[in-house]
Design a protein around this motif. Structure first.
Motif, mmCIF file in Angstrom:
data_model
loop_
_atom_site.group_PDB
_atom_site.id
_atom_site.type_symbol
_atom_site.label_atom_id
_atom_site.label_comp_id
_atom_site.label_asym_id
_atom_site.label_seq_id
_atom_site.Cartn_x
_atom_site.Cartn_y
_atom_site.Cartn_z
ATOM 1 N N TYR A 79 0.682 -1.155 -0.012
ATOM 2 C CA TYR A 79 -0.045 -0.064 -0.115
ATOM 3 C C TYR A 79 0.778 1.322 0.122
ATOM 4 N N LEU A 80 0.098 2.288 -0.529
ATOM 5 C CA LEU A 80 0.942 3.596 -0.462
ATOM 6 C C LEU A 80 0.057 4.537 -0.116
ATOM 7 N N GLN A 81 -0.152 4.735 1.266
ATOM 8 C CA GLN A 81 -0.947 5.900 1.954
ATOM 9 C C GLN A 81 -0.532 7.294 1.571
ATOM 10 N N MET A 82 -1.165 8.250 0.920
ATOM 11 C CA MET A 82 -0.696 9.392 0.691
ATOM 12 C C MET A 82 -1.722 10.520 1.287
ATOM 13 N N ASN A 83 -1.284 11.178 2.078
ATOM 14 C CA ASN A 83 -1.994 12.443 2.824
ATOM 15 C C ASN A 83 -1.435 13.546 2.565
ATOM 16 N N MET A 84 -2.092 14.805 2.876
ATOM 17 C CA MET A 84 -1.885 15.907 2.345
ATOM 18 C C MET A 84 -1.223 16.048 0.979
ATOM 19 N N LEU A 85 -2.069 15.636 0.039
ATOM 20 C CA LEU A 85 -1.629 15.731 -1.163
ATOM 21 C C LEU A 85 -1.788 17.203 -1.968
ATOM 22 N N GLU A 86 -0.706 17.205 -2.594
ATOM 23 C CA GLU A 86 -0.701 18.461 -3.302
ATOM 24 C C GLU A 86 -1.102 18.407 -4.965
ATOM 25 N N PRO A 87 -1.191 19.458 -5.587
ATOM 26 C CA PRO A 87 -1.313 19.399 -7.095
ATOM 27 C C PRO A 87 -0.281 18.841 -7.658
ATOM 28 N N GLU A 88 0.981 19.097 -6.988
ATOM 29 C CA GLU A 88 2.240 18.331 -7.532
ATOM 30 C C GLU A 88 2.329 17.075 -7.743
ATOM 31 N N ASP A 89 1.219 16.371 -6.898
ATOM 32 C CA ASP A 89 1.237 14.838 -6.794
ATOM 33 C C ASP A 89 0.688 14.360 -7.926
ATOM 34 N N THR A 90 0.060 15.003 -8.574
ATOM 35 C CA THR A 90 -1.018 14.709 -9.758
ATOM 36 C C THR A 90 -0.032 13.817 -10.748
ATOM 37 N N ALA A 91 -0.157 12.561 -11.087
ATOM 38 C CA ALA A 91 0.629 11.797 -11.875
ATOM 39 C C ALA A 91 -0.111 10.546 -12.091
ATOM 40 N N VAL A 92 0.267 9.542 -12.867
ATOM 41 C CA VAL A 92 0.126 8.448 -12.929
ATOM 42 C C VAL A 92 1.151 7.511 -12.050
ATOM 43 N N TYR A 93 0.325 6.547 -11.225
ATOM 44 C CA TYR A 93 1.250 6.167 -10.155
ATOM 45 C C TYR A 93 1.666 4.446 -10.815
ATOM 46 N N TYR A 113 13.924 -1.885 -12.078
ATOM 47 C CA TYR A 113 12.887 -2.977 -11.429
ATOM 48 C C TYR A 113 12.280 -3.880 -12.542
ATOM 49 N N ASP A 114 12.150 -4.896 -12.264
ATOM 50 C CA ASP A 114 11.808 -6.203 -13.145
ATOM 51 C C ASP A 114 10.635 -6.271 -13.753
ATOM 52 N N TYR A 115 9.536 -6.111 -12.812
ATOM 53 C CA TYR A 115 8.034 -6.123 -13.093
ATOM 54 C C TYR A 115 7.288 -5.017 -12.920
ATOM 55 N N TRP A 116 6.356 -4.750 -13.927
ATOM 56 C CA TRP A 116 5.513 -3.403 -13.659
ATOM 57 C C TRP A 116 4.135 -3.789 -13.793
ATOM 58 N N GLY A 117 3.330 -3.323 -12.876
ATOM 59 C CA GLY A 117 1.905 -2.954 -12.905
ATOM 60 C C GLY A 117 1.440 -1.915 -13.926
ATOM 61 N N GLN A 118 0.184 -1.966 -14.329
ATOM 62 C CA GLN A 118 -0.331 -0.837 -15.069
ATOM 63 C C GLN A 118 -0.441 0.430 -14.326
ATOM 64 N N GLY A 119 -0.546 1.433 -14.624
ATOM 65 C CA GLY A 119 -0.796 2.741 -13.747
ATOM 66 C C GLY A 119 -1.842 2.809 -13.200
ATOM 67 N N THR A 120 -2.201 3.730 -12.315
ATOM 68 C CA THR A 120 -3.175 4.177 -11.648
ATOM 69 C C THR A 120 -3.334 5.780 -11.679
ATOM 70 N N GLN A 121 -4.182 6.553 -12.278
ATOM 71 C CA GLN A 121 -4.221 7.967 -12.236
ATOM 72 C C GLN A 121 -4.535 8.474 -10.910
ATOM 73 N N VAL A 122 -3.534 9.549 -10.428
ATOM 74 C CA VAL A 122 -3.981 10.451 -9.257
ATOM 75 C C VAL A 122 -4.168 11.757 -9.742
ATOM 76 N N THR A 123 -5.109 12.458 -9.593
ATOM 77 C CA THR A 123 -5.060 13.782 -9.887
ATOM 78 C C THR A 123 -5.683 14.765 -8.490
ATOM 79 N N VAL A 124 -4.751 15.689 -8.069
ATOM 80 C CA VAL A 124 -5.129 16.457 -6.945
ATOM 81 C C VAL A 124 -5.403 17.687 -7.696
ATOM 82 N N SER A 125 -6.779 18.225 -7.063
ATOM 83 C CA SER A 125 -6.980 19.835 -7.722
ATOM 84 C C SER A 125 -6.919 20.843 -6.464
ATOM 85 N N SER A 126 -6.306 21.945 -7.069
ATOM 86 C CA SER A 126 -6.248 22.921 -5.937
ATOM 87 C C SER A 126 -7.302 23.783 -5.697
#
Length: 126
Positions: A79-93, A113-126
């Motif tokens: 898991y990646l718990q992301m708190n206090m998100l900022e617009p600059e965190d907007t990306a495909v993870y 890294y050897d193996y990759w998953g598909q990305g998940t979009q994170v969008t942080v609005s200001s």
């Protein structure tokens, strides 16, 4: 070997999201799992990673104190718990796995890294 990332979405600045990386075809024992992100027009950035040998973690300076990586070996999920998100965190993870049997963690900028998953979009609005 498959990695499935999920949990992205749209959130306001200051909000939180929890990303999940579920593995199939292998167990996390003997691997390091990393989270990476890529924003439009920017290079991929290693955000965080965790090693299975001793649970060591790494965080990029940009997310230190706001993001927390953890693993549930019974569920074969990181898991990646992301708190206090900022617009600059907007990306495909993306989550990725690297065979790693040593203590510590492989710095995501120093290892392929050897193996990759598909990305998940994170969008942080200001």
């Amino acid at each position: 070997v498959q990695l499935q990332a999920s949990g992205g979405g749209l959130v306001q600045a200051g909000g939180s999201l929890r990303l999940s990386c579920a593995a199939s075809g292998f167990t996390f024992d003997g691997y390091a799992i990393g989270w990476f992100r890529q924003a439009p027009g920017k290079e991929r950035e290693g955000v965080s990673c965790i090693g299975s040998r001793d649970g060591s973690t790494y965080y990029a300076d940009s997310v230190k104190g706001r993001f927390t990586i953890s693993s549930d070996n019974a569920k074969n999920t990181v898991y990646l718990q992301m708190n206090m998100l900022e617009p600059e965190d907007t990306a495909v993870y993306y989550c990725a796995a690297l065979s790693w049997v040593w203590v510590g963690v492989p710095h995501p900028d120093s290892y392929e890294y050897d193996y990759w998953g598909q990305g998940t979009q994170v969008t942080v609005s200001s």
